[in-house]
Design an enzyme around this catalytic site. Sequence first.
Site, PDB file in Angstrom:
ATOM      1  N   LYS A 126       0.800  -1.235   0.000  1.00  0.00           N
ATOM      2  CA  LYS A 126       0.000   0.000   0.000  1.00  0.00           C
ATOM      3  C   LYS A 126       0.831   1.284   0.000  1.00  0.00           C
ATOM      4  O   LYS A 126       0.364   2.335   0.432  1.00  0.00           O
ATOM      5  CB  LYS A 126      -1.010   0.041   1.160  1.00  0.00           C
ATOM      6  CG  LYS A 126      -1.847  -1.185   1.363  1.00  0.00           C
ATOM      7  CD  LYS A 126      -2.367  -1.808   0.102  1.00  0.00           C
ATOM      8  CE  LYS A 126      -3.466  -1.028  -0.577  1.00  0.00           C
ATOM      9  NZ  LYS A 126      -3.800  -1.684  -1.878  1.00  0.00           N
ATOM     10  N   HIS A 168       7.301  -7.397  -2.355  1.00  0.00           N
ATOM     11  CA  HIS A 168       7.106  -6.765  -1.046  1.00  0.00           C
ATOM     12  C   HIS A 168       8.039  -7.394  -0.012  1.00  0.00           C
ATOM     13  O   HIS A 168       7.893  -7.116   1.183  1.00  0.00           O
ATOM     14  CB  HIS A 168       5.676  -6.988  -0.548  1.00  0.00           C
ATOM     15  CG  HIS A 168       4.602  -6.256  -1.306  1.00  0.00           C
ATOM     16  ND1 HIS A 168       4.674  -4.924  -1.618  1.00  0.00           N
ATOM     17  CD2 HIS A 168       3.391  -6.678  -1.762  1.00  0.00           C
ATOM     18  CE1 HIS A 168       3.562  -4.563  -2.248  1.00  0.00           C
ATOM     19  NE2 HIS A 168       2.775  -5.601  -2.359  1.00  0.00           N
ATOM     20  N   SER A 182      -4.920   2.931   4.042  1.00  0.00           N
ATOM     21  CA  SER A 182      -5.072   2.224   2.773  1.00  0.00           C
ATOM     22  C   SER A 182      -5.215   0.721   3.031  1.00  0.00           C
ATOM     23  O   SER A 182      -6.073   0.046   2.433  1.00  0.00           O
ATOM     24  CB  SER A 182      -3.863   2.535   1.886  1.00  0.00           C
ATOM     25  OG  SER A 182      -4.034   1.982   0.618  1.00  0.00           O
TER      26      SER A 182
END
Length: 309
Positions: free
Chosen positions: A57, A112, A142
């Site tokens: 995010k 990630h 988010s």
Amino acid sequence: MQRDAGDVSSSKPSLEFFHYKGVPFTKDSIFTEENIRFVESEFQVQDDDVYNVTYPKSGTTWMLEILSLIYSNGDTARTRTVPNWLRSPWIETTNGQEQLKDLTPPRVLTSHLPYHIFAKSFFTSKAKIIYTLRNPKDVVVSLYHFSKISRFFQDARSVDEYLDIFLRGDLLYGSWFDHVRGWMQMKGRSNFFFITYEELQQDLRGSVVRICDFLGRELDEAALDSVVENVAFKAMNDNKMANYTYLSDEFLDHSKGSFMRKGISGDWKNHFTIAQCDHFHRVYREKMRNFPVKFSWDEDWTEEGAPVL
Ligand code: A3P
């Protein structure tokens, strides 16, 4: 500053995690221990690879689109016909591992993964990393919304509950603080470039130029114009190959919200109470103690701990 009006009860069963070297991964066919181990130990990074690395995010999809268009010299043929996850697969997912087999070099790949479990072969290669960070309070907001539509993130009844999960690092990919501290050790290396979501917001064109410089790509004015135009929130929101509406309901419950949500900086001000800000800042200060890099969001509160609104 207001309390989140959308506090609703959790509709998802609790997710289970497995931990790989301390990092939680949601138990799912997309994430397996064997695969994470494979990426860390055996995955072959190529010298001309570029890795779009982020904590979730933080602007992953935005950067992915920017990189796709930089590598196509602003030509939108591919970004309008090929879904973003096939243009730049996630190296740590089982699906991504399959998808990246079809790529031709130079590959733009996404991850990630935290620093300490990233592909070892990267660290002896000439491959490049672009690390995008975002104000962690906006990341919380988010994530809170995204968790309602995503199969991989535990949802929460309120921002307060999500804040706790976030500050404990008890979610897929673990702690934001560990992620940022880990990756920012690379600062100063010639193959590492970091940028914030807020910088992209403030000066998109200038940011694209800096990214091009880092990548050694020269774009003429028309190509630059095209990149900037096609990565604007509205343009990406209108592009089915960038907005994830093609992603199966199995991954994203499209009935519960959109991936392209608001795309602004500072939405935390609409969600955090003063008490939540205070709690956040205490933990932030402790966890980021002696951290050598200053971010724009470090100005979000005063010396006395009051939020700057
Ligand atoms: P919000 O939920 O705050 O709207 P990631 O790609 O790392 O999952 O990050 C998703 C966040 O980036 C979402 O934030 C999304 O709306 C925002 N985003 C995606 N594309 C964007 C763009 N072109 N401009 C601004 N924000 C964008």
